[in-house]
Design an enzyme around this catalytic site. Sequence first.
Site, PDB file in Angstrom:
ATOM      1  N   CYS A 180     -14.230  -3.753  10.009  1.00 17.76           N
ATOM      2  CA  CYS A 180     -14.931  -5.306   9.220  1.00 17.76           C
ATOM      3  C   CYS A 180     -15.646  -5.743   9.352  1.00 17.76           C
ATOM      4  O   CYS A 180     -16.648  -7.015   8.688  1.00 17.76           O
ATOM      5  CB  CYS A 180     -13.482  -6.151   9.873  1.00 17.76           C
ATOM      6  SG  CYS A 180     -14.328  -6.395  12.008  1.00 17.76           S
ATOM      7  N   HIS A 181     -16.769  -4.875  10.063  1.00 16.36           N
ATOM      8  CA  HIS A 181     -18.286  -5.591  10.665  1.00 16.36           C
ATOM      9  C   HIS A 181     -18.981  -5.501   8.820  1.00 16.36           C
ATOM     10  O   HIS A 181     -20.291  -5.444   9.210  1.00 16.36           O
ATOM     11  CB  HIS A 181     -18.418  -4.560  11.665  1.00 16.36           C
ATOM     12  CG  HIS A 181     -18.816  -3.586  11.407  1.00 16.36           C
ATOM     13  ND1 HIS A 181     -17.569  -2.523  11.808  1.00 16.36           N
ATOM     14  CD2 HIS A 181     -20.022  -2.623  11.067  1.00 16.36           C
ATOM     15  CE1 HIS A 181     -18.039  -2.149  11.884  1.00 16.36           C
ATOM     16  NE2 HIS A 181     -18.998  -1.195  11.415  1.00 16.36           N
TER      17      HIS A 181
END
Length: 190
Positions: free
Chosen positions: A147-148
């Site tokens: 998700c980064h």
Amino acid sequence: MKAKATRREAPQAYASCAYESPVGTLTLAAGDDGLKGLWLDGQKYFAGTLDAPMEEGHNRHLDAACAWLDEYFDGKDPSLDALVLAPNGSEFQKVVWQLLCEIPLGQTRTYGELARDAAARMGKKAMSAQATGGAVGHNPISIIIPCHRVVGATGSLTGYAGGISRKLKLLEHEGVDCSGFFVPAKSTAP
């Protein structure tokens, strides 16, 4: 005679372990069916999707995840094929999390691109970037489900439950040119 409806019982407890990483202590949790979570110390929504408590221990899914993290932090691009990911979430969240897994190491996508891909995958005309951002933010398997790698359309670094400084550190670790990114004045992330 009517058949009885059977419910899948939640496990008594998930096996859990700590992993020391360059971005701080990580907590991992896994059941017999696969890896349930990976959270950064102090992360928003820590263990929020678990339906049972965690108890220190090990199983094959935790061991595989720790080996994957060793490779990742050694600068390699480990395959997700070696892992069984079993996060708890809605159908929509699982679609978004699968799309996150398809973002290659060292690349980023915007929330809008992710929303378009989620809509297409679910056979819908459109999907809200905000709703997609909510699913990204509630990802229970940080780093492995990357998700980064999701940024705002204008290059804003926002919405990372593990903290913007960690998001930036992970992107830099992957070789992403972060010179065009910025932290907005009103960020949704710590």
